[in-house]
Design a protein around this motif. Structure first.
Motif, PDB file in Angstrom:
ATOM      1  N   GLN A  23       0.836  -1.202   0.000  1.00 47.19           N
ATOM      2  CA  GLN A  23       0.000   0.000   0.000  1.00 47.19           C
ATOM      3  C   GLN A  23       0.874   1.256   0.000  1.00 47.19           C
ATOM      4  OE1 GLN A  23      -0.562   2.177   2.967  1.00 47.19           O
ATOM      5  NE2 GLN A  23      -1.963   3.448   1.809  1.00 47.19           N
ATOM      6  N   LEU A  26       2.363   1.721  -3.461  1.00 49.73           N
ATOM      7  CA  LEU A  26       1.347   2.265  -4.368  1.00 49.73           C
ATOM      8  C   LEU A  26       1.111   3.749  -4.111  1.00 49.73           C
ATOM      9  CD1 LEU A  26      -1.443  -0.473  -4.529  1.00 49.73           C
ATOM     10  CD2 LEU A  26      -0.160   0.473  -6.454  1.00 49.73           C
ATOM     11  N   GLY A  29       3.458   5.862  -5.887  1.00 50.22           N
ATOM     12  CA  GLY A  29       3.500   5.672  -7.327  1.00 50.22           C
ATOM     13  C   GLY A  29       4.341   4.510  -7.812  1.00 50.22           C
ATOM     14  N   ILE A  96      -8.327  -4.696 -11.860  1.00 47.41           N
ATOM     15  CA  ILE A  96      -6.967  -4.313 -12.266  1.00 47.41           C
ATOM     16  C   ILE A  96      -6.294  -5.460 -13.014  1.00 47.41           C
ATOM     17  CG2 ILE A  96      -4.652  -3.827 -11.364  1.00 47.41           C
ATOM     18  CD1 ILE A  96      -6.128  -2.222  -9.105  1.00 47.41           C
ATOM     19  N   SER A 103      -8.768   3.746 -10.235  1.00 48.35           N
ATOM     20  CA  SER A 103      -8.007   4.853  -9.679  1.00 48.35           C
ATOM     21  C   SER A 103      -7.004   4.353  -8.640  1.00 48.35           C
ATOM     22  CB  SER A 103      -8.982   5.846  -9.024  1.00 48.35           C
ATOM     23  OG  SER A 103      -8.330   6.647  -8.083  1.00 48.35           O
ATOM     24  N   ARG A 104      -5.751   4.738  -8.816  1.00 51.42           N
ATOM     25  CA  ARG A 104      -4.706   4.358  -7.856  1.00 51.42           C
ATOM     26  C   ARG A 104      -5.055   4.883  -6.477  1.00 51.42           C
ATOM     27  NH1 ARG A 104      -0.202   6.988  -6.118  1.00 51.42           N
ATOM     28  NH2 ARG A 104      -0.323   8.511  -7.762  1.00 51.42           N
ATOM     29  N   GLU A 105      -5.578   6.115  -6.405  1.00 52.21           N
ATOM     30  CA  GLU A 105      -5.927   6.718  -5.123  1.00 52.21           C
ATOM     31  C   GLU A 105      -7.010   5.906  -4.406  1.00 52.21           C
ATOM     32  OE1 GLU A 105      -5.727   8.437  -8.024  1.00 52.21           O
ATOM     33  OE2 GLU A 105      -3.884   9.555  -7.618  1.00 52.21           O
ATOM     34  N   VAL A 108      -5.388   2.673  -3.133  1.00 51.37           N
ATOM     35  CA  VAL A 108      -4.550   2.985  -1.972  1.00 51.37           C
ATOM     36  C   VAL A 108      -5.423   3.200  -0.739  1.00 51.37           C
ATOM     37  CG1 VAL A 108      -3.016   4.750  -0.972  1.00 51.37           C
ATOM     38  CG2 VAL A 108      -2.595   3.899  -3.284  1.00 51.37           C
TER      39      VAL A 108
END
Length: 181
Positions: A23, A26, A29, A96, A103-105, A108
């Motif tokens: 986490q 990620l 980035g 994924i 969304s990566r956010e 996370v």
């Protein structure tokens, strides 16, 4: 049985530590092995949610019946929230791994929330629930609980000595961590 529950907590803590590291990577980035993350969540769903938590629920219900205590729903509610959280996280991970953009956010945040929920839950059990079991349950009670739990007792597919091929990549990853320490 309590020894088994505590050992499960130790194993879950190892996996939560791995998830927390992933986490954090990620969050800044960096790339991570999503298959490995999915394997951890899958383990949590297949073992923790379908064997470990039911054992805790059966033991807690036995304890409450024996002691005549007011049956708080917190333990059962937390188990339900954990299952919902892992289901949502698994959905995102499968998206994924199917090359669908998430969304990566969001991932996370979902990972962080899941890890914190799991950690707080285990702390609650270790601090509030397990000490009551130690004080109140006898050897005979534990034998009765084991009978009640018989259908839910399964070998841990990750941390047991079985030759089961489930979670091979995750087993190898954990073994590699152990070799580096």
């Amino acid at each position: 049985m309590l020894k088994r529950l505590r050992r499960d907590h130790q194993h879950i803590a190892i996996l939560l530590d791995i998830l927390a590291k992933k986490q954090r990577k990620l969050a800044v980035g960096e790339g991570v092995n999503f298959s490995l993350v999915r394997d951890i969540v899958e383990y949590m769903q297949s073992y923790a949610e379908h064997s470990h938590h039911p054992l805790e629920d059966i033991t807690y219900d036995f304890f409450m019946k024996k002691t005549g205590g007011l049956n708080s729903s917190q333990l059962h509610d937390e188990h339900t929230r954990l299952a919902e959280s892992s289901g949502a996280l698994m959905y995102s991970l499968n998206m994924i791994l199917s090359d669908i953009v998430i969304s990566r956010e969001k991932l996370v945040a979902d990972l962080k929330s899941y890890i914190e929920l799991q950690q707080l839950h285990m702390e609650y059990e270790e601090r509030e629930i397990f000490p009551h079991f130690v004080k109140s349950l006898t050897v005979e009670d534990w034998a009765e609980i084991e009978k009640l739990c018989h259908q839910k007792l399964v070998d841990d597919p990750l941390f047991s000595e079985s030759d089961e091929v489930t979670f091979d990549e995750l087993k190898a990853y954990i073994a590699d961590i152990d070799n580096k320490q």
